[in-house]
Design a protein around this motif. Sequence first.
Motif, PDB file in Angstrom:
ATOM      1  N   THR A 124      51.193  19.006  -6.817  1.00  0.00           N
ATOM      2  CA  THR A 124      52.653  18.906  -6.931  1.00  0.00           C
ATOM      3  C   THR A 124      53.162  20.154  -7.640  1.00  0.00           C
ATOM      4  O   THR A 124      52.397  20.900  -8.263  1.00  0.00           O
ATOM      5  CB  THR A 124      53.082  17.657  -7.718  1.00  0.00           C
ATOM      6  N   THR A 141      56.991  22.859  -8.370  1.00  0.00           N
ATOM      7  CA  THR A 141      58.392  23.215  -8.156  1.00  0.00           C
ATOM      8  C   THR A 141      58.472  24.676  -7.737  1.00  0.00           C
ATOM      9  O   THR A 141      57.779  25.531  -8.296  1.00  0.00           O
ATOM     10  CB  THR A 141      59.213  23.016  -9.444  1.00  0.00           C
ATOM     11  N   THR A 181      60.018  21.653   0.285  1.00  0.00           N
ATOM     12  CA  THR A 181      60.568  21.261  -1.011  1.00  0.00           C
ATOM     13  C   THR A 181      61.850  20.477  -0.819  1.00  0.00           C
ATOM     14  O   THR A 181      62.600  20.687   0.141  1.00  0.00           O
ATOM     15  CB  THR A 181      60.857  22.484  -1.886  1.00  0.00           C
ATOM     16  N   LYS A 210      61.100  20.549  -5.490  1.00  0.00           N
ATOM     17  CA  LYS A 210      59.810  19.926  -5.743  1.00  0.00           C
ATOM     18  C   LYS A 210      59.071  19.641  -4.433  1.00  0.00           C
ATOM     19  O   LYS A 210      59.682  19.451  -3.376  1.00  0.00           O
ATOM     20  CB  LYS A 210      59.999  18.635  -6.533  1.00  0.00           C
ATOM     21  N   SER A 250      54.973  18.049  -2.783  1.00  0.00           N
ATOM     22  CA  SER A 250      53.683  17.390  -2.994  1.00  0.00           C
ATOM     23  C   SER A 250      52.860  17.553  -1.730  1.00  0.00           C
ATOM     24  O   SER A 250      53.346  17.299  -0.619  1.00  0.00           O
ATOM     25  CB  SER A 250      53.873  15.901  -3.319  1.00  0.00           C
ATOM     26  N   LYS A 283      48.877  21.143 -10.282  1.00  0.00           N
ATOM     27  CA  LYS A 283      50.312  21.467 -10.401  1.00  0.00           C
ATOM     28  C   LYS A 283      50.483  22.971 -10.223  1.00  0.00           C
ATOM     29  O   LYS A 283      49.819  23.781 -10.886  1.00  0.00           O
ATOM     30  CB  LYS A 283      50.852  21.033 -11.763  1.00  0.00           C
ATOM     31  N   ASP A 320      53.610  25.695 -10.049  1.00  0.00           N
ATOM     32  CA  ASP A 320      55.022  26.090 -10.114  1.00  0.00           C
ATOM     33  C   ASP A 320      55.100  27.593  -9.883  1.00  0.00           C
ATOM     34  O   ASP A 320      54.300  28.361 -10.443  1.00  0.00           O
ATOM     35  CB  ASP A 320      55.619  25.760 -11.489  1.00  0.00           C
TER      36      ASP A 320
END
Length: 1005
Positions: A30, A32, A57, A62, A64, A92, A94
């Motif tokens: 996951t 962003t 997104t 966001k 996944s 994760k 980002d």
Amino acid sequence: MQTKFYTYLMVVAMLWLGTGMVYAQDIQVTGTVNDETGSPLPGVSILLKGTTRGTTTDLDGKFSISGPSSGVLVFSFIGYNTVEETIGSRSKIDLSLTPDMSNLEEVVVVGYGTQKKSQLTGAISSVGNKEIQELPITDARQALQGRAAGVDVVQPGSKPGSAPQVRIRGRRSFNASNEPLYVIDGIPTVGGLEDINPQDITSMEVLKDASATAIYGSRGSNGVVLITTKRGSAGKTVVSLDSYYGISSELGRIEVFDGPGFAEYKRESRRATGAYPEGPATAEADAKLFEPVELESINLGRSTDYVAGLMRQGNIQSHQIGVSGGNEKTSFFVSGNYFKDLGVIQKQDFSRYTFRINLDHKISDKVRIGTSTLITFSERNGENFNPIGGALQENPLGKPFDDEGNLIFLPTSDGLRTNPFAEVVPGAQVDETYRTRIFNSLYLNWEIAKGLTYRVNFGPDYTVRRTGRFTGSQTNSRRGGDATASVDDRFQLNYTLENILTYTKTFKSVHNLNLTALQSFQRDKFEQSTISVLGIPAPSQLYHRLGDASQITGANTNLVEWALLSYMARANYDYKGKYLITATVRADGSSRFGQNNRFGIFPSVAFGWNMHEESFLKNSSFVDQLKFRASYGSIGNQAITPYQTQALLGRTSYAWDNTAAFGYRPNTIGNPDLRWETSTTFNTGFDFSILKNKIFGSIEYYITNTSDLLAPQPLPNSTGFGGFTTNIGETQNRGIELSLSTLNIEKGDFTWSTDMIFTRNREEIISLPNGDDIAAGRFIGQPLTVFYDLKKIGIWQTSERDIATSFGDKVGEIKIEDANGDGKINSLDRQVLGSAVPDFSIGMTNRFAYKGLDVSFFVFGRVGSLIRSAFHDNFNSLFGRYNNLAVDYWTPNNPTNLYPRPNQNQERPKYNSSMSYFSGTFLKVRNINFGYNFARETAEKIGLTSLRLYSSIQNPFIFSEYRKVHKGIDPETFIDGEQGVEGGVINANIAPPVVQFTFGINAKF
């Protein structure tokens, strides 16, 4: 057999186990994705490299997705550089995407569709949401200034609610508007853009050459501006707040004499005629010259600055709430906005309330419907009111208020000069305009079969406008006479209905074809009713009970209708994305023309070559992208108002048996053979990107010839008509445009980029039926409008007395160039002094970013134009009665060459108009912006998904000779006459420029 069975069973088990082990090794990731400013980026595509597994997104940026530790995720988004990230042991990820500086893969609106920039064959400039949001603007057209090559945008002064003037690649027509066509969400509009909230706009595309504009036919003859408003998308509902507030202060002021300066100027005007002794002033001489109130002011050192008394600190504010979101079936965007601009001159302000709802709904996999609806209400005060002109002429030695503070209507004994402060007494002058507009764009999109789509657009545009004016008795225009009032009601309904068929097909994976067919109908109905009266019995009635007035001075109603029927076909073809061809033909039928020439047919063709796809450039380390474009085509212009092909009647009075009566007589000569104006354009250009997209842009060259110009031709008065409309002459525009963007520094968290445009246009008259038309101000080889006058070359000095006498002039008067050398100054010495058309214009934006902090500044300039300053004519009479511009005038002890000696016997200086021409060259710092984007974690702590605070300074500096040397205020002026201002002329109707300091917030929930 049994052995084979167990063998197969073992193989299947191993495959199943292996598959299970692979899935067991997958990791759920996951994260962003943000843009370069730290704001969430919705719609980013995330693909597991080498597979078809992917996701996008949501509105919060966001995502996944699952994948093996050895897997690579590919993040891509139009307009941004693609990023690859190895999953490893991370659950994760980002990251922030950086803009793709090449922009050639960006999708842009081209009219009845979209295309990648790499596939464009026409000349198109784009201005995005970022550029629009950087400026606290009233009108979206202001964002085009200095941001789009080939587009000349000017906004004189700061009068609230006034619209900028836009010209794309110069002017073509004598008689018609040279304003471009504006298309909002696919619907052409005739109602202007002043009702559109700029914060609702996603992008503006400017179509400039014949290939790009041909799809809009005659309506696009002056270029087309396509405006796309925000829409929703599937995902979480997002609430956004965009708000700013700023203060406005005048940036300079026209300077007039203060009390002592006026007194000396008045004395000098008498010295010139021998009515005041030479040498220093004396009390005895002053007593004979000045009236008691002036003498009292001289003795007390009292001086009244009337201009300052009419000014105030203004402010500008905008507050908007937007809500967007949706699901797989329906998406929406809803916004409400309040905007107000309080001007720096009293009784000038503009307020606007807008509400927008954009909806898109998927009825089925093949049918979609949607709407863009705008409802707006605005109130404008002071559109036709500006008290500054009277204040500039008012005697500063007068007394505006008595000792009790009551206003004195006549500060001096001069009956023509009343107290300027009386103009802004509540209720003395009322100038109110209320405007309501409902603009809709409705569509239905049906995928009939694979590649074949039908779309119907319907766009009604409804506008109601009411202007009420009241001028009280105690004002300069009435001077104690009866009050006047008027009402002007206008109603306009315009609608467009379009049927569009689109077919897209790819053959053998290398031949790409797109066909578009259009049938369009547009109709406009405009009604107007006006009434003006004299003698309002009670000032409190203003303009609301005109029937109570003692006299009706004017009453009229009017109806104007026109319609346009059009057909268009366009074909786009490319081979392997390398060789591109666009062919368009448009047929327009206009009700404005007679039956003989109602329809005009206008074709165009364009070619594009993506040279970077060729083997000799494909592996170049220097050239990333290079495209050559060329186009040729014609566009028509229905450059006449309705009914000009017909012979019209006008009312007249006559005697019937010695009794007065009314009748009708021929008023105009009809011309059923009027033809369409036709503009034929050749355009060639290059789009390029080099040094790994560090530098990219485009360069254009074009030449446009416009023939069969529609314009009035004069007739001898003996015919009983002043003239008639016909097709005459030819004009030409040719020019060069450059758009350049550079990524100067990209090091760590710091970036510095620059956007620049350069525009050079040459417009000229190529031919006229009878050569130069001096009466109309048209000259072959010159721009469409020029300044044609005597040329001031100085002031006659004492040493030139004899030469001055030979010309019939005196020392201290204006010296004029003897253009024809005949020893006389007369009308034959008039010459073309110049034009309001600039030699070139430039715009440059620099942007700096470091982590969450960003700074930008925008500079705009126009070079080589000539302007006429009516201030230096109307308020520079130099005859010692009214106040005067604080100019450096000639005296025996001050032998300047700037302005002549004051003279009480001349109401205006000899050759006075020659004093009013100045260089219009200027450079303006339009905007300095400071912003900070808070980290997402910080924003979330206060319940937000993103937060940005910013501050900006608008128009802090103007550099120009007109301001520095001649004490003007702002050399920026319209090219064509508009909004009560002559083309190239600066007058008292224009409010002074302002510097604004704004503070704002952008927040999302």
